[in-house]
Design an enzyme around this catalytic site. Sequence first.
Site, PDB file in Angstrom:
ATOM      1  N   LYS A  20       0.840  -1.202   0.000  1.00  0.00           N
ATOM      2  CA  LYS A  20       0.000   0.000   0.000  1.00  0.00           C
ATOM      3  C   LYS A  20       0.876   1.254   0.000  1.00  0.00           C
ATOM      4  CE  LYS A  20      -0.839   0.607   5.020  1.00  0.00           C
ATOM      5  NZ  LYS A  20      -0.605   2.039   5.226  1.00  0.00           N
ATOM      6  N   SER A  21       2.028   1.182   0.638  1.00  0.00           N
ATOM      7  CA  SER A  21       2.924   2.343   0.675  1.00  0.00           C
ATOM      8  C   SER A  21       3.420   2.703  -0.719  1.00  0.00           C
ATOM      9  CB  SER A  21       4.120   2.059   1.591  1.00  0.00           C
ATOM     10  OG  SER A  21       3.711   1.875   2.920  1.00  0.00           O
ATOM     11  N   ARG A  25       2.450   6.022  -3.182  1.00  0.00           N
ATOM     12  CA  ARG A  25       3.507   6.837  -3.787  1.00  0.00           C
ATOM     13  C   ARG A  25       3.373   6.871  -5.301  1.00  0.00           C
ATOM     14  NH1 ARG A  25       5.576   5.081   1.005  1.00  0.00           N
ATOM     15  NH2 ARG A  25       7.261   6.288   1.996  1.00  0.00           N
ATOM     16  N   ARG A 116      -4.199  12.632  15.287  1.00  0.00           N
ATOM     17  CA  ARG A 116      -2.768  12.771  15.014  1.00  0.00           C
ATOM     18  C   ARG A 116      -2.388  14.238  14.825  1.00  0.00           C
ATOM     19  NH1 ARG A 116      -0.534   7.810  11.250  1.00  0.00           N
ATOM     20  NH2 ARG A 116      -2.071   6.233  11.801  1.00  0.00           N
ATOM     21  N   SER A 159       8.209  10.797  11.999  1.00  0.00           N
ATOM     22  CA  SER A 159       7.801  10.141  10.758  1.00  0.00           C
ATOM     23  C   SER A 159       8.608  10.695   9.597  1.00  0.00           C
ATOM     24  CB  SER A 159       6.306  10.376  10.515  1.00  0.00           C
ATOM     25  OG  SER A 159       5.930   9.909   9.231  1.00  0.00           O
ATOM     26  N   ASP A 300       6.407  -0.806  12.071  1.00  0.00           N
ATOM     27  CA  ASP A 300       5.260  -1.643  11.735  1.00  0.00           C
ATOM     28  C   ASP A 300       5.517  -3.123  11.993  1.00  0.00           C
ATOM     29  OD1 ASP A 300       3.741   0.520  11.026  1.00  0.00           O
ATOM     30  OD2 ASP A 300       4.068   0.326   8.870  1.00  0.00           O
ATOM     31  N   ARG A 331       0.071   1.632  19.966  1.00  0.00           N
ATOM     32  CA  ARG A 331       0.355   0.209  19.735  1.00  0.00           C
ATOM     33  C   ARG A 331       1.062  -0.460  20.892  1.00  0.00           C
ATOM     34  NH1 ARG A 331       1.603   0.162  13.360  1.00  0.00           N
ATOM     35  NH2 ARG A 331      -0.587   0.134  12.713  1.00  0.00           N
ATOM     36  N   LYS A 398      -7.797  -1.713   6.063  1.00  0.00           N
ATOM     37  CA  LYS A 398      -6.937  -0.530   5.932  1.00  0.00           C
ATOM     38  C   LYS A 398      -5.686  -0.828   5.112  1.00  0.00           C
ATOM     39  CE  LYS A 398      -4.993   3.241   8.672  1.00  0.00           C
ATOM     40  NZ  LYS A 398      -3.838   3.518   7.833  1.00  0.00           N
TER      41      LYS A 398
END
Length: 416
Positions: A20-21, A25, A116, A159, A300, A331, A398
């Site tokens: 998904k990343s 992009r 966030r 991040s 992750d 988490r 997700k």
Amino acid sequence: MERSVEPSSVRGEIKAPPSKSMTQRAIAAAILADGQSLLLNPSYCDDSLAAMSIAVSLGARVEPQADKMKISGGGELKEKKLNCGESGLAIRLFSPIAALFDEEITMTGSGSLKKRPMNMIVDALIQLGVKSSGTDGFLPVTIKGPIKGGRCEIDGSVSSQLLSGLLMALPLAEENSALKVNNLKSKPYIDMTIEVLKAFGITVINEDYGLFRISGKQKYLPVTYAIESDWSGGSFLLVAGAINGNVIVSGLRTDSFQSDMGILKALEKAGAKLSISESKIEVSKSDLRAFEFDATESPDLFPPLVALASYCKGVTRLKGVSRLRHKESDRALSLSEEFGKMNIKVEVSDDYMIVTGGEVQGARVNSHDDHRIAMAVAVAALGASGTVFIKDSHCIVKSYPGFFDDLRKIGAVVHE
């Protein structure tokens, strides 16, 4: 939706899901190119769907098909409100791209994304000549470009995603740019971004991850781009084989920039039986031992690593807990609570997560609406002494909508 996973021996071959990343992009790059790009093997998880919706709002034509996606970029702005769903990458990736337009655009989101902090985005854009403001430091964020380029300094300790967004937008600015980045974490994700940029004809100069130089007035080229498979999602399948079976995972590139490829090193340290080739990785059940692993660059991996450590004899120490605070859930706390219900002690000390291996028991657990928590407890259930019931397991859409279907394909007993 509640699902239950029974203790199950897993066996067989399964293809890892698309990244998904990399999909997000590639979508971003394709909408900035004047012409039609073809993305092969795209992810259609919720985060990718959010990126597709944003692409359409920004004027692109998007034609999704089962195993490919056509995107025609270079269009005019259609919507002035961009909804990023719950995707942290989308908000940080597309905010700088929205700043390329000279109209005011509002960035919104839902669920955990509303919690966030957004000050980092606003501050960076203001440095680059953009009018921007948040709402008490959170969403919604308003943006009015065009982004001019120039010098900008950002903090990369929380991040690297905002840096990725800036690297994608600034090649189209009028001026050349220099981005100073302090304490950058997750460097491999920046390598992933630069890899996509290069494929679409964009050049960025990386000076040891502390300074990035970007020439303005560049042009994105429409291309055919193959999305690689996802090491984040694939890691859960690999851990499943180590816990209770023999699993072959195909499609994962061993030359990938994805930091979650580090799962291979963790599996080796834990004593799992591993066989690695260019296109397939085989993992088999074995006597597992406690290990130490630094997940600072790959936060992750914490959920699958905790599932793995639950079956390791001894005390496992995982470094990098500070990276877990602003995810879909806290988490560190979520892993401690839910694995505790399954009879596994998970503690946090300074920047370490400490997991004491033991007998995993059946329990009723909560995903905290966090896709990686749901997948972690599901994989841990495979070798448990009883059935694990997972509340709100739907959140896996997700990142990995087919996760439970893929578990079934290799023999897991999953009920809905």
